[in-house]
Design an enzyme around this catalytic site. Structure first.
Site, PDB file in Angstrom:
ATOM      1  N   PRO A  88      92.346 -45.445 -56.894  1.00 30.05           N
ATOM      2  CA  PRO A  88      90.921 -45.640 -56.598  1.00 30.05           C
ATOM      3  C   PRO A  88      90.481 -44.856 -55.362  1.00 30.05           C
ATOM      4  CG  PRO A  88      92.179 -47.643 -56.157  1.00 30.05           C
ATOM      5  CD  PRO A  88      93.107 -46.692 -56.828  1.00 30.05           C
ATOM      6  N   GLU A 115      99.138 -52.645 -54.491  1.00 32.41           N
ATOM      7  CA  GLU A 115      98.166 -52.138 -53.512  1.00 32.41           C
ATOM      8  C   GLU A 115      98.153 -50.617 -53.426  1.00 32.41           C
ATOM      9  OE1 GLU A 115      95.773 -53.985 -51.829  1.00 32.41           O
ATOM     10  OE2 GLU A 115      96.541 -55.397 -53.316  1.00 32.41           O
ATOM     11  N   ARG A 153      89.597 -34.029 -75.591  1.00 32.08           N
ATOM     12  CA  ARG A 153      88.502 -33.662 -76.501  1.00 32.08           C
ATOM     13  C   ARG A 153      87.880 -32.314 -76.154  1.00 32.08           C
ATOM     14  NH1 ARG A 153      83.693 -35.302 -75.570  1.00 32.08           N
ATOM     15  NH2 ARG A 153      83.307 -36.191 -77.614  1.00 32.08           N
ATOM     16  N   ASP A 168      77.514 -32.846 -75.519  1.00 29.88           N
ATOM     17  CA  ASP A 168      77.638 -34.178 -74.934  1.00 29.88           C
ATOM     18  C   ASP A 168      76.827 -34.309 -73.652  1.00 29.88           C
ATOM     19  OD1 ASP A 168      79.447 -35.036 -76.773  1.00 29.88           O
ATOM     20  OD2 ASP A 168      81.216 -34.640 -75.546  1.00 29.88           O
TER      21      ASP A 168
HETATM   22  N1  ADE Z   1      93.783 -47.353 -60.140  1.00 28.45           N
HETATM   23  C1  ADE Z   1      93.074 -48.456 -59.820  1.00 28.45           C
HETATM   24  N2  ADE Z   1      91.764 -48.211 -59.818  1.00 28.45           N
HETATM   25  C2  ADE Z   1      91.607 -46.891 -60.157  1.00 28.45           C
HETATM   26  C3  ADE Z   1      90.493 -46.031 -60.317  1.00 28.45           C
HETATM   27  N3  ADE Z   1      89.242 -46.452 -60.130  1.00 28.45           N
HETATM   28  N4  ADE Z   1      90.727 -44.749 -60.648  1.00 28.45           N
HETATM   29  C4  ADE Z   1      91.992 -44.298 -60.812  1.00 28.45           C
HETATM   30  N5  ADE Z   1      93.083 -45.070 -60.678  1.00 28.45           N
HETATM   31  C5  ADE Z   1      92.906 -46.344 -60.357  1.00 28.45           C
END
Ligand code: ADE
Length: 231
Positions: A88, A115, A153, A168
């Site tokens: 994330p 984490e 794709r 798209d």
């Molecule tokens: N792992 C946890 N959340 C994520 C996200 N938003 N993008 C990529 N990997 C992740």
């Protein structure tokens, strides 16, 4: 293209690649996918892949040895490829990023849990770090599936109609080069629940149809995604 996915939950991903476009790409031998269980590389007798963080705090951290050894072993199986960690806290994924990754011949996707990863893994392996959006998933597996689908794709000959990816959302652009959302689509019947499909689409004038679709795409983007426009 060859995609290698490193995860502690390989079973979670198999189904995603066993249907629809991702399956078709493999049947046509445009895509090869390999799953690797990170746990299998752990030297710990209980096959542990995580530990409590130094300094305290919630959750667990994926530890160096299993992840680094797994990545190095998988890298050595073929050409180097692009090494990508799904996190994330990474750089935000986009259609432009998908198109750029579609030019590679090999992607190695590493999925985290808990984490996150011990920071030394990044120092040693120097991967690209990609997030699929500003929200936190329980692990990188679904993110890897999203990335693999968006990239696959775009590979030549994967989609039946060569033009369908080019039209798209986000692939379409206005005259200022800003990305547009897709225009609205209609299919038979012409009248459903008292709602008519736009007359213009049924008239056969392709110049007019194209102009209508562009206008609709612009209007829809302005309403739903003003952030895509510079002004
Ligand atoms: N792992 C946890 N959340 C994520 C996200 N938003 N993008 C990529 N990997 C992740």
């Amino acid at each position: 293209m060859r995609i290698d996915i490193l995860t502690i939950f390989p079973e979670m991903l198999r189904g995603v690649f066993a249907d629809s476009i991702l399956k078709r790409a493999q049947d046509k031998e445009i895509l090869r996918v390999y799953f690797h269980d990170i746990r299998a590389y752990s030297q710990n007798k209980h096959r542990k892949v995580d530990d409590r963080p130094f300094g305290g705090g919630p959750g667990m951290v994926m530890t160096c040895q299993p992840v680094v050894d797994a990545v190095r072993a998988v890298q050595a199986q073929a050409e180097a490829g692009r090494l990508i960690f799904m996190c994330p806290g990474g750089k935000k994924f986009s259609q432009t990023a998908a198109a750029e990754l579609a030019r590679a011949s090999r992607l190695i996707l590493v999925c985290g849990r808990y984490e996150g990863f011990d920071e030394r893994i990044f120092t040693l392996l120097q991967p690209e770090i990609i997030s699929i959006g500003d929200y936190v998933l329980s692990g990188g597996e679904l993110a890897a599936a999203v990335l693999a689908d968006a990239v696959t794709r775009l590979l030549p000959k994967v989609l039946g109609d060569e033009h369908s990816a080019a039209e798209d959302s986000f692939s379409l652009r206005n005259e200022r080069g800003e990305p547009l959302l897709d225009y609205p689509h209609y299919a038979p019947p012409a009248l459903y629940a008292g709602l008519a499909a736009p007359e213009i689409l049924r008239g056969g004038n392709h110049a007019e149809i194209n102009r209508w679709r562009r206008e609709q795409a612009e209007q829809r983007t302005r309403e739903r995604r003003p952030d895509l426009f510079r002004v």
